[in-house]
Scaffold this motif. Structure first.
Motif, PDB file in Angstrom:
ATOM      1  N   LEU A 192       0.851  -1.185   0.000  1.00 16.57           N
ATOM      2  CA  LEU A 192       0.000   0.000   0.000  1.00 16.57           C
ATOM      3  C   LEU A 192       0.891   1.241   0.000  1.00 16.57           C
ATOM      4  O   LEU A 192       1.940   1.266   0.651  1.00 16.57           O
ATOM      5  CB  LEU A 192      -0.889   0.015   1.243  1.00 16.57           C
ATOM      6  CG  LEU A 192      -1.899  -1.122   1.338  1.00 16.57           C
ATOM      7  CD1 LEU A 192      -2.451  -1.239   2.755  1.00 16.57           C
ATOM      8  CD2 LEU A 192      -3.025  -0.903   0.342  1.00 16.57           C
ATOM      9  N   ALA A 193       0.458   2.272  -0.699  1.00 14.72           N
ATOM     10  CA  ALA A 193       1.200   3.532  -0.751  1.00 14.72           C
ATOM     11  C   ALA A 193       1.073   4.273   0.578  1.00 14.72           C
ATOM     12  O   ALA A 193       0.113   4.068   1.335  1.00 14.72           O
ATOM     13  CB  ALA A 193       0.661   4.399  -1.891  1.00 14.72           C
ATOM     14  N   LEU A 194       2.012   5.172   0.841  1.00 13.75           N
ATOM     15  CA  LEU A 194       1.992   5.985   2.050  1.00 13.75           C
ATOM     16  C   LEU A 194       0.699   6.803   2.127  1.00 13.75           C
ATOM     17  O   LEU A 194       0.235   7.128   3.220  1.00 13.75           O
ATOM     18  CB  LEU A 194       3.216   6.904   2.088  1.00 13.75           C
ATOM     19  CG  LEU A 194       3.463   7.663   3.382  1.00 13.75           C
ATOM     20  CD1 LEU A 194       3.636   6.705   4.568  1.00 13.75           C
ATOM     21  CD2 LEU A 194       4.692   8.552   3.237  1.00 13.75           C
ATOM     22  N   THR A 195       0.093   7.074   0.996  1.00  8.86           N
ATOM     23  CA  THR A 195      -1.208   7.764   0.941  1.00  8.86           C
ATOM     24  C   THR A 195      -2.238   7.085   1.828  1.00  8.86           C
ATOM     25  O   THR A 195      -3.092   7.733   2.411  1.00  8.86           O
ATOM     26  CB  THR A 195      -1.735   7.762  -0.513  1.00  8.86           C
ATOM     27  OG1 THR A 195      -0.778   8.407  -1.334  1.00  8.86           O
ATOM     28  CG2 THR A 195      -3.077   8.415  -0.641  1.00  8.86           C
ATOM     29  N   HIS A 196      -2.161   5.750   1.920  1.00  8.26           N
ATOM     30  CA  HIS A 196      -3.157   4.969   2.662  1.00  8.26           C
ATOM     31  C   HIS A 196      -2.755   4.704   4.113  1.00  8.26           C
ATOM     32  O   HIS A 196      -3.559   4.202   4.894  1.00  8.26           O
ATOM     33  CB  HIS A 196      -3.426   3.641   1.953  1.00  8.26           C
ATOM     34  CG  HIS A 196      -3.816   3.820   0.531  1.00  8.26           C
ATOM     35  ND1 HIS A 196      -4.941   4.505   0.142  1.00  8.26           N
ATOM     36  CD2 HIS A 196      -3.200   3.432  -0.610  1.00  8.26           C
ATOM     37  CE1 HIS A 196      -5.011   4.531  -1.166  1.00  8.26           C
ATOM     38  NE2 HIS A 196      -3.970   3.887  -1.647  1.00  8.26           N
ATOM     39  N   GLY A 245       3.140   7.112  15.614  1.00  6.20           N
ATOM     40  CA  GLY A 245       4.317   7.587  14.892  1.00  6.20           C
ATOM     41  C   GLY A 245       4.270   7.522  13.385  1.00  6.20           C
ATOM     42  O   GLY A 245       5.316   7.621  12.740  1.00  6.20           O
ATOM     43  N   CYS A 246       3.117   7.384  12.781  1.00  7.17           N
ATOM     44  CA  CYS A 246       3.032   7.342  11.316  1.00  7.17           C
ATOM     45  C   CYS A 246       2.734   8.729  10.758  1.00  7.17           C
ATOM     46  O   CYS A 246       2.211   9.596  11.450  1.00  7.17           O
ATOM     47  CB  CYS A 246       1.965   6.357  10.868  1.00  7.17           C
ATOM     48  SG  CYS A 246       2.555   4.653  10.958  1.00  7.17           S
ATOM     49  N   ASN A 247       3.059   8.920   9.486  1.00  3.59           N
ATOM     50  CA  ASN A 247       2.838  10.218   8.847  1.00  3.59           C
ATOM     51  C   ASN A 247       2.241  10.068   7.452  1.00  3.59           C
ATOM     52  O   ASN A 247       2.570  10.815   6.548  1.00  3.59           O
ATOM     53  CB  ASN A 247       4.148  11.017   8.791  1.00  3.59           C
ATOM     54  CG  ASN A 247       5.221  10.303   7.971  1.00  3.59           C
ATOM     55  OD1 ASN A 247       5.047   9.160   7.582  1.00  3.59           O
ATOM     56  ND2 ASN A 247       6.324  10.983   7.724  1.00  3.59           N
ATOM     57  N   GLY A 248       1.358   9.104   7.298  1.00  3.74           N
ATOM     58  CA  GLY A 248       0.727   8.872   6.000  1.00  3.74           C
ATOM     59  C   GLY A 248      -0.441   9.801   5.744  1.00  3.74           C
ATOM     60  O   GLY A 248      -0.802  10.646   6.573  1.00  3.74           O
ATOM     61  N   GLY A 249      -1.069   9.629   4.594  1.00  2.83           N
ATOM     62  CA  GLY A 249      -2.190  10.462   4.178  1.00  2.83           C
ATOM     63  C   GLY A 249      -3.537  10.006   4.700  1.00  2.83           C
ATOM     64  O   GLY A 249      -4.519  10.733   4.595  1.00  2.83           O
ATOM     65  N   ASN A 250      -3.614   8.787   5.239  1.00  7.04           N
ATOM     66  CA  ASN A 250      -4.837   8.222   5.811  1.00  7.04           C
ATOM     67  C   ASN A 250      -6.041   8.269   4.860  1.00  7.04           C
ATOM     68  O   ASN A 250      -7.154   8.542   5.268  1.00  7.04           O
ATOM     69  CB  ASN A 250      -5.183   8.887   7.141  1.00  7.04           C
ATOM     70  CG  ASN A 250      -6.102   7.992   7.965  1.00  7.04           C
ATOM     71  OD1 ASN A 250      -5.745   6.859   8.261  1.00  7.04           O
ATOM     72  ND2 ASN A 250      -7.271   8.474   8.309  1.00  7.04           N
ATOM     73  N   GLY A 282     -13.771   6.617   3.085  1.00  6.89           N
ATOM     74  CA  GLY A 282     -13.850   6.373   4.522  1.00  6.89           C
ATOM     75  C   GLY A 282     -13.054   7.344   5.370  1.00  6.89           C
ATOM     76  O   GLY A 282     -13.068   7.270   6.593  1.00  6.89           O
ATOM     77  N   SER A 283     -12.366   8.268   4.725  1.00  7.61           N
ATOM     78  CA  SER A 283     -11.536   9.238   5.424  1.00  7.61           C
ATOM     79  C   SER A 283     -12.344  10.478   5.768  1.00  7.61           C
ATOM     80  O   SER A 283     -13.400  10.716   5.174  1.00  7.61           O
ATOM     81  CB  SER A 283     -10.350   9.620   4.523  1.00  7.61           C
ATOM     82  OG  SER A 283      -9.645   8.460   4.123  1.00  7.61           O
ATOM     83  N   SER A 331      -2.155   8.519   9.720  1.00  8.63           N
ATOM     84  CA  SER A 331      -1.578   9.855   9.828  1.00  8.63           C
ATOM     85  C   SER A 331      -1.068  10.109  11.248  1.00  8.63           C
ATOM     86  O   SER A 331      -1.334   9.338  12.170  1.00  8.63           O
ATOM     87  CB  SER A 331      -2.627  10.910   9.456  1.00  8.63           C
ATOM     88  OG  SER A 331      -3.635  10.961  10.445  1.00  8.63           O
ATOM     89  N   ALA A 332      -0.375  11.210  11.417  1.00 11.79           N
ATOM     90  CA  ALA A 332       0.142  11.598  12.726  1.00 11.79           C
ATOM     91  C   ALA A 332      -0.987  11.790  13.734  1.00 11.79           C
ATOM     92  O   ALA A 332      -0.784  11.621  14.937  1.00 11.79           O
ATOM     93  CB  ALA A 332       0.976  12.866  12.603  1.00 11.79           C
TER      94      ALA A 332
END
Length: 164
Positions: free
Chosen positions: A16-20, A29-34, A86-87, A23-24
């Motif tokens: 899965l891409a960081l986009t998915h 500790g994650c920094n994705g786009g959720n 869903g975001s 998020s912070a």
């Protein structure tokens, strides 16, 4: 009839891409786009009254996995959820209900496995359900799973991987 699910966001078994990713805002500790991924499925079998979508990580170090997304009561004529549906700010179909995840809130919460851990599997499953579930936004994931266990006519899954 075969019941299937696919995605334009990822292919079965791909990362899965960081986009998915989470998020912070969610901690851990994650920094994705959720952003929830796009999902598309085939029409349900006869008797389908609603669909449900879940995202589950069986590899989470909890002893019971981790529920990242639960959407129930998707109308039976809907066969697709758009990217980000869903975001926060996403557009779910009328009547669909997101319920509480293991993050503690309703709505999509992206992958965020422990840093340095092995790749985790994220199982996106679509359920064809024989009724509209009588649940609420704060219904725990285990109760949703219990309902789906007994009320599913067909189901299909697609798996994405994520590692930090």
């Amino acid at each position: 009839m075969t019941f299937t699910v696919s995605s334009s966001s990822f292919k079965d078994g791909d990362y899965l891409a960081l986009t998915h990713a989470g998020s912070a805002d969610h901690g851990f500790g994650c920094n994705g786009g959720n952003k929830s991924p796009h999902l598309k499925w085939s029409p349900g079998p006869a008797g389908t009254k609603s669909f449900a979508v879940t995202c589950y990580d069986p590899d989470a170090p909890t002893g019971s996995g981790f529920w990242h997304w639960l959407v129930v009561n998707i109308p039976p004529d809907v066969t697709e959820l758009a990217l980000g549906a869903g975001s926060p700010g996403g557009a779910l179909p009328k009547g669909a209900l997101q319920t509480r995840t293991d993050y503690g809130f309703a709505g999509y919460g992206g992958p965020c496995p422990p840093e340095g851990d092995h790749p985790h599997r994220y199982l996106f499953t679509v359920f064809a359900v024989n009724e509209v579930l009588g649940v609420r936004e704060d219904t725990p994931a285990a109760q949703i799973g219990f309902n789906l266990h007994f009320k599913t006519l067909a189901k299909a899954s697609i798996m994405g991987l994520f590692k930090r």
